[in-house]
Design a protein around this motif. Sequence first.
Motif, PDB file in Angstrom:
ATOM      1  N   TYR A 190       3.011  -1.363   4.120  1.00 37.51           N
ATOM      2  CA  TYR A 190       2.573   0.037   3.953  1.00 37.51           C
ATOM      3  C   TYR A 190       3.806   0.906   3.725  1.00 37.51           C
TER       4      TYR A 190
ATOM      5  N   TYR B 143      -9.506   4.907   5.611  1.00 39.56           N
ATOM      6  CA  TYR B 143      -8.988   3.636   6.140  1.00 39.56           C
ATOM      7  C   TYR B 143     -10.063   2.553   6.109  1.00 39.56           C
TER       8      TYR B 143
ATOM      9  N   VAL C 133       0.867  -1.178   0.000  1.00 42.05           N
ATOM     10  CA  VAL C 133       0.000   0.000   0.000  1.00 42.05           C
ATOM     11  C   VAL C 133       0.905   1.230   0.000  1.00 42.05           C
TER      12      VAL C 133
ATOM     13  N   TYR D 256       0.425  -7.220   4.395  1.00 41.01           N
ATOM     14  CA  TYR D 256       0.413  -5.845   3.879  1.00 41.01           C
ATOM     15  C   TYR D 256       1.704  -5.115   4.227  1.00 41.01           C
TER      16      TYR D 256
ATOM     17  N   PHE E  67       1.081   5.061   0.411  1.00 38.34           N
ATOM     18  CA  PHE E  67       0.452   6.345   0.743  1.00 38.34           C
ATOM     19  C   PHE E  67       1.250   7.435   0.025  1.00 38.34           C
TER      20      PHE E  67
ATOM     21  N   VAL F 208       5.575  -1.605   7.976  1.00 34.14           N
ATOM     22  CA  VAL F 208       5.477  -0.204   7.571  1.00 34.14           C
ATOM     23  C   VAL F 208       6.870   0.329   7.238  1.00 34.14           C
TER      24      VAL F 208
ATOM     25  N   LEU G  70      -3.781   3.727  10.944  1.00 33.76           N
ATOM     26  CA  LEU G  70      -3.622   2.298  10.627  1.00 33.76           C
ATOM     27  C   LEU G  70      -3.824   1.465  11.885  1.00 33.76           C
TER      28      LEU G  70
ATOM     29  N   ARG H 209       2.193  -7.522   8.837  1.00 32.64           N
ATOM     30  CA  ARG H 209       1.867  -6.132   8.483  1.00 32.64           C
ATOM     31  C   ARG H 209       3.108  -5.302   8.792  1.00 32.64           C
TER      32      ARG H 209
END
Length: 266
Positions: A124, A102, A16, A122, A18, A156, A140, A154
């Motif tokens: 991010y 979200y 993902v 995921y 941003f 980031v 998030l 997950r």
Amino acid sequence: MTDKWLDRPGDPCVMVIFGAAGDLTKRKLIPALYNLAQSSLLPKEFAVLGVARAQMSTDDFRQKMSRDIYEFATSSVDAQLWDAFEKHLYYLSGDFQDPDTYEQLQELLATVDQECGTGGNYLYYLATAPNFFNDIVWQLGTSGLVREEEGMWRRVIIEKPFGHDFDSARALNKNISGVLQESQVYRIDHYLGKETVQNIGISLQFGAKVPGPSVRMGTVEMNFAYADYFGTQPSTGYETLLYDCMIGDATLFQRSDNVEISSHQR
Ligand SMILES: NC(=O)c1ccc[n+]([C@@H]2O[C@H](COP(=O)([O-])OP(=O)(O)OC[C@H]3O[C@@H](n4cnc5c(N)ncnc54)[C@H](OP(=O)(O)O)[C@@H]3O)[C@@H](O)[C@H]2O)c1
């Protein structure tokens, strides 16, 4: 991209992004992903879900990326490979500070998981101005999108600058660690790659026994150059970072063979 990589693709996942309508995505991230695909290091079960404010449909986003890749790719673009890659691009228009974004993201991720077999993993990537880092991580967290359960990871990646001084970096760290485990966080602050210092690197000079027929003492000079990293030229830095994150091994990035080393005797 050969010996320093493991011989398997990253785990199935959705990346993902941003800030996907911005400069970093077209200039660095998509070309890096394309290079990984070319080297068979991108999983087949992979998708990119871009999030930004710009009003665009998924089709618009695919068309935009298809134009941009021909401008920013660091290797020649294989039309067949790109066509397959492009079908795994998705887009969501929304504001980072709006909780609705979200909720919609959660729904779209479920659809992407079904369509691409990405299995709920995921990654991010915060390709945004730094003033959004706290907000996005917090949102998030409250929406449950970074909760790791049933074997799903997950992670980031936080772009630079990670704070503008020691205190702001510490404050950012504190907020992030209120939401994420340290193992979920990948930081990228690559000032070492800036042009001003990338030609400097680190030089060490020391006395050592020099291998050879005489095994004599001599001066060894080692130069560690960072020029290949996040400079303005095609770099493997983003590929390494994304691949690390997809296989969950942050140590790969620190392997000594990722640093260009030259040494000679004097
Ligand atoms: N560009 C590079 O080559 C480069 C290199 C190294 C590091 N970086 C770092 O990467 C980060 C991003 O840089 P960039 O150059 O890509 O910036 P950019 O071109 O300004 O892109 C920012 C993105 O954020 C989106 N955005 C801004 N405010 C938003 C909001 N409130 N809600 C939703 N979306 C919003 C923009 O969407 P809209 O356009 O739709 O508003 C755009 O997609 C920065 O931290 C920068 O330091 C960039």
